[in-house]
Every structure is written in C-alpha cells, then in structure tokens.
Design a protein around this motif. Structure first.
Motif, short mmCIF file in Angstrom:
data_model
loop_
_atom_site.label_atom_id
_atom_site.label_comp_id
_atom_site.label_asym_id
_atom_site.label_seq_id
_atom_site.Cartn_x
_atom_site.Cartn_y
_atom_site.Cartn_z
N CYS A 8 0.85 -1.18 0.00
CA CYS A 8 0.00 0.00 0.00
C CYS A 8 0.89 1.24 0.00
CB CYS A 8 -0.92 0.00 1.22
SG CYS A 8 -1.96 1.47 1.29
N GLN A 10 -0.10 4.17 0.75
CA GLN A 10 -0.57 5.15 1.72
C GLN A 10 -0.18 4.76 3.14
OE1 GLN A 10 -4.69 5.69 -0.62
NE2 GLN A 10 -4.42 7.09 1.06
N CYS A 11 -0.31 3.50 3.48
CA CYS A 11 0.04 3.09 4.84
C CYS A 11 1.21 2.11 4.83
CB CYS A 11 -1.17 2.48 5.55
SG CYS A 11 -1.75 0.95 4.81
N HIS A 12 1.73 1.84 3.66
CA HIS A 12 2.92 1.00 3.50
C HIS A 12 2.76 -0.37 4.14
CE1 HIS A 12 4.50 5.22 3.22
NE2 HIS A 12 4.91 4.72 2.07
N THR A 13 1.58 -0.89 3.99
CA THR A 13 1.32 -2.22 4.50
C THR A 13 1.52 -3.23 3.38
OG1 THR A 13 -0.28 -1.40 6.10
CG2 THR A 13 -0.42 -3.73 5.52
N GLN A 32 -6.62 -1.80 4.98
CA GLN A 32 -7.18 -0.58 5.56
C GLN A 32 -8.12 0.13 4.58
OE1 GLN A 32 -3.97 -1.47 6.41
NE2 GLN A 32 -4.73 -1.95 8.43
N HIS A 34 -7.30 1.31 1.53
CA HIS A 34 -6.70 2.24 0.59
C HIS A 34 -6.65 1.63 -0.81
CE1 HIS A 34 -4.56 3.61 4.45
NE2 HIS A 34 -5.59 4.39 4.22
#
Ligand code: ZN
Length: 67
Positions: A8, A10-13, A32, A34
């Motif tokens: 991701c 945006q949240c670097h997951t 999440q 995104h």
C-alpha cells in the motif's frame, strides 16, 4: 489461484491478495481500504537460460605484488 503480494502506498502495509484470472491489480485495496496499492513482483524463481548471459571480468588485476 495465484496469490500476489501488494504494497500500500498510503500506509505502507504489505499484504497478500488473490487475483482472479484476468483481474486487474488496480482493483486491489489494502486491508485498511486504501486504493493506492502496487503489486510487488516476487516471482518464486527466475531461471536465466541461454548463452552469453554472464559477465567476464578480463580486466581483473591480480593486485600489487608485495615484494
Ligand atoms: Zn493502506
């Protein structure tokens, strides 16, 4: 069904998701929610076959002689 790894933006997951055949990875959302995800290319194994795909280091010097 193949499982791909995504990241991701945006949240670097990092997460895994299954893609149906022909399904675009652009539709994959992160856990999440995104939508800005990118697919990580982690193939199980890459085998380079063929000739000439290597580097010859002819310029390697033996180093200074310590006399
Ligand atoms: Zn996210």
């Amino acid at each position: 069904m193949p499982t791909y790894e995504f990241l991701c933006d945006q949240c670097h997951t990092r997460f895994e998701a299954q893609l149906h055949f022909g399904e675009s990875s652009e539709h994959v959302h992160c856990p999440q929610g995104h939508a800005q995800t990118r697919r990580l290319f982690t193939p199980p194994g890459i085998v380079f076959k063929g000739s000439g795909f290597y580097v010859t280091d002819n310029r390697k010097r033996s180093g200074k002689k310590n006399a």
